[in-house]
Design a protein around this motif. Structure first.
Motif, mmCIF file in Angstrom:
data_model
loop_
_atom_site.group_PDB
_atom_site.id
_atom_site.type_symbol
_atom_site.label_atom_id
_atom_site.label_comp_id
_atom_site.label_asym_id
_atom_site.label_seq_id
_atom_site.Cartn_x
_atom_site.Cartn_y
_atom_site.Cartn_z
ATOM 1 N N THR A 1 -6.954 10.343 7.908
ATOM 2 C CA THR A 1 -6.363 9.096 7.421
ATOM 3 C C THR A 1 -4.996 8.856 8.043
ATOM 4 O OG1 THR A 1 -7.580 9.147 5.332
ATOM 5 C CG2 THR A 1 -5.505 7.920 5.359
ATOM 6 N N THR B 1 -4.115 5.920 10.841
ATOM 7 C CA THR B 1 -3.088 4.909 10.581
ATOM 8 C C THR B 1 -2.013 4.937 11.659
ATOM 9 O OG1 THR B 1 -3.502 5.278 8.220
ATOM 10 C CG2 THR B 1 -1.584 3.953 8.803
ATOM 11 N N CYS C 1 -7.325 4.637 -0.892
ATOM 12 C CA CYS C 1 -6.543 3.471 -0.486
ATOM 13 C C CYS C 1 -7.227 2.652 0.608
ATOM 14 C CB CYS C 1 -5.159 3.900 -0.002
ATOM 15 S SG CYS C 1 -4.059 2.519 0.402
ATOM 16 N N GLU C 2 -7.113 1.344 0.479
ATOM 17 C CA GLU C 2 -7.552 0.448 1.550
ATOM 18 C C GLU C 2 -6.808 0.797 2.831
ATOM 19 O OE1 GLU C 2 -9.468 -1.258 3.521
ATOM 20 O OE2 GLU C 2 -9.986 -2.560 1.838
ATOM 21 N N LYS C 3 -7.482 0.598 3.960
ATOM 22 C CA LYS C 3 -6.821 0.836 5.240
ATOM 23 C C LYS C 3 -6.146 -0.465 5.715
ATOM 24 C CE LYS C 3 -10.303 -1.515 6.993
ATOM 25 N NZ LYS C 3 -10.065 -2.918 7.387
ATOM 26 N N SER D 1 -8.456 6.996 3.119
ATOM 27 C CA SER D 1 -8.529 5.542 3.249
ATOM 28 C C SER D 1 -9.983 5.078 3.194
ATOM 29 C CB SER D 1 -7.868 5.075 4.551
ATOM 30 O OG SER D 1 -8.472 5.677 5.673
ATOM 31 N N CYS E 1 0.862 4.106 -2.878
ATOM 32 C CA CYS E 1 0.389 5.458 -2.575
ATOM 33 C C CYS E 1 1.442 6.506 -2.930
ATOM 34 C CB CYS E 1 0.022 5.576 -1.100
ATOM 35 S SG CYS E 1 -1.464 4.668 -0.605
ATOM 36 N N ILE F 1 -3.098 2.447 5.301
ATOM 37 C CA ILE F 1 -2.357 2.851 4.113
ATOM 38 C C ILE F 1 -0.874 2.501 4.212
ATOM 39 C CG2 ILE F 1 -3.994 4.687 3.576
ATOM 40 C CD1 ILE F 1 -1.939 6.697 4.661
ATOM 41 N N HIS G 1 0.821 -1.212 0.000
ATOM 42 C CA HIS G 1 0.000 0.000 0.000
ATOM 43 C C HIS G 1 0.854 1.260 0.000
ATOM 44 C CE1 HIS G 1 -3.885 -1.935 1.868
ATOM 45 N NE2 HIS G 1 -3.638 -2.341 0.631
ATOM 46 N N SER H 1 -9.078 -0.568 12.595
ATOM 47 C CA SER H 1 -9.153 0.736 11.932
ATOM 48 C C SER H 1 -10.557 1.311 11.961
ATOM 49 C CB SER H 1 -8.683 0.618 10.480
ATOM 50 O OG SER H 1 -7.290 0.469 10.395
#
Length: 329
Positions: free
Chosen positions: A306, A310, A96-98, A123, A84, A100, A80, A181
């Motif tokens: 985001t 994270t 983006c999927e979490k 995310s 990114c 990131i 990821h 998350s």
């Protein structure tokens, strides 16, 4: 707007649920992000949405040739961060999927790339847009329960049959970052405060032979406004349960309590107790993101949130690994 997709390991369907309402978005190309990953999910989603995108084996080549406006990053979790960064350096907006990133070092690198770029990044935290949780959020924002002093959450999933990458920390990242998350973003959005410290524990015992994968975790946090928050996280939901996930939250304020479970909102305040069946959420995550890019509205999820989310889940994972209470920088 030109859209490209990398992978379908997580919640890429957030993109596809919005595409029917975004005629200005063209799905131009897709890649799995890792040779050997199945194309079946992406092909099925694209076909149902009436798109016939080009296929690439190399995600970097796809970005260079297609030059998309937006890229959805949902490939291997451990990739990821570099995906990114590559997109942000090319001025491509990132959905983006979490999480990131799977390490704090990688997270710092993504944030540095974002700060140098004109592109946006968020995310895939779609539970912000679930009808019951969204309605609870609007009640909190209206002052329905006053100042929140305690947030308690539950995230429980079925184990099922997991791909091999879930069994290794290096490729999975851990259950606190992956499952937790969703709970941590609730802490941030409902409290409108920062997380200042966390203690946690997790265990991979009795995880059905899934290697390093933690099957249960507990996290406890202090927030910058003096409130407390806790998350109960597990992948122990019985296979016979009616839904894959059991998502719950209890918000205790100085003027009342809100509980969300099973798709309904329960509010207890000075007027008594009532159960609210919420209307559908009027917004969708990916649509919200696109409309912000177009200057039409502001997305509920921000880049700042985001990065805060994270960092919080990675520090909580570290707290569980070390047994230490960790103060946030």
């Amino acid at each position: 707007m030109k859209l490209c997709l990398i992978g379908s390991r997580g919640h890429v369907w957030y993109v596809f649920e919005s595409l029917p309402f975004l005629p200005e978005v063209n799905l131009a190309a897709m890649t799995t992000g890792r040779q050997g990953d199945s194309r079946d999910n992406l092909n099925a989603f694209a076909a149902r949405a009436n798109f016939s995108p080009a296929w690439y084996d190399d995600w970097q080549k796809m970005l260079d040739v297609e030059k998309p406006d937006i890229v959805s990053v949902d490939g291997p979790f451990e990739d990821h961060a570099k995906m990114c960064i590559a997109a942000l350096e090319r001025g491509i907006h990132v959905f983006c999927e979490k999480p990131i990133a799977l390490t704090l070092e990688d997270l710092d690198a993504v944030e540095a790339a974002w700060r140098k770029s004109n592109a946006k990044i968020i995310s895939m935290v779609g539970l912000r847009y679930d009808a019951a949780f969204y309605h609870a959020w609007t009640l909190v924002r209206s002052g329905a329960i006053g100042a929140i002093r305690l947030i308690s959450t539950r995230k429980s999933y079925k184990l099922g049959t997991r791909p091999a990458f879930y069994g290794e920390r290096a490729t999975y990242g851990g259950t606190i970052p992956w499952v937790g998350s969703h709970a941590f973003v609730w802490f941030l959005c409902f409290s409108q405060a920062d997380i200042v410290s966390v203690s946690a524990m997790h265990s991979s015992a009795e995880n059905g032979g899934n290697g390093d994968m933690e099957i249960a975790a507990l996290c406890q946090m202090k927030l910058s406004n003096g409130a407390f928050a806790q998350a109960s996280i597990d992948i122990l939901r019985p296979a016979t349960a009616p839904t894959h996930g059991d998502d719950r939250i209890r918000l205790a304020g100085n003027n009342g309590v809100i509980e969300v479970a099973d798709g309904v909102v329960r509010l207890i305040d000075g007027s008594g107790e009532r159960t609210i069946t919420p209307p559908p959420c009027p917004r969708k995550l990916f649509s919200d993101f696109v409309q912000e890019l177009e200057g039409k509205s502001e997305c509920l999820v921000t880049a700042e949130e985001t990065f805060a989310l994270t960092r919080a889940v990675l520090l909580a994972r570290e707290a569980a690994d070390t047994g230490k209470n960790i103060s946030f920088p």
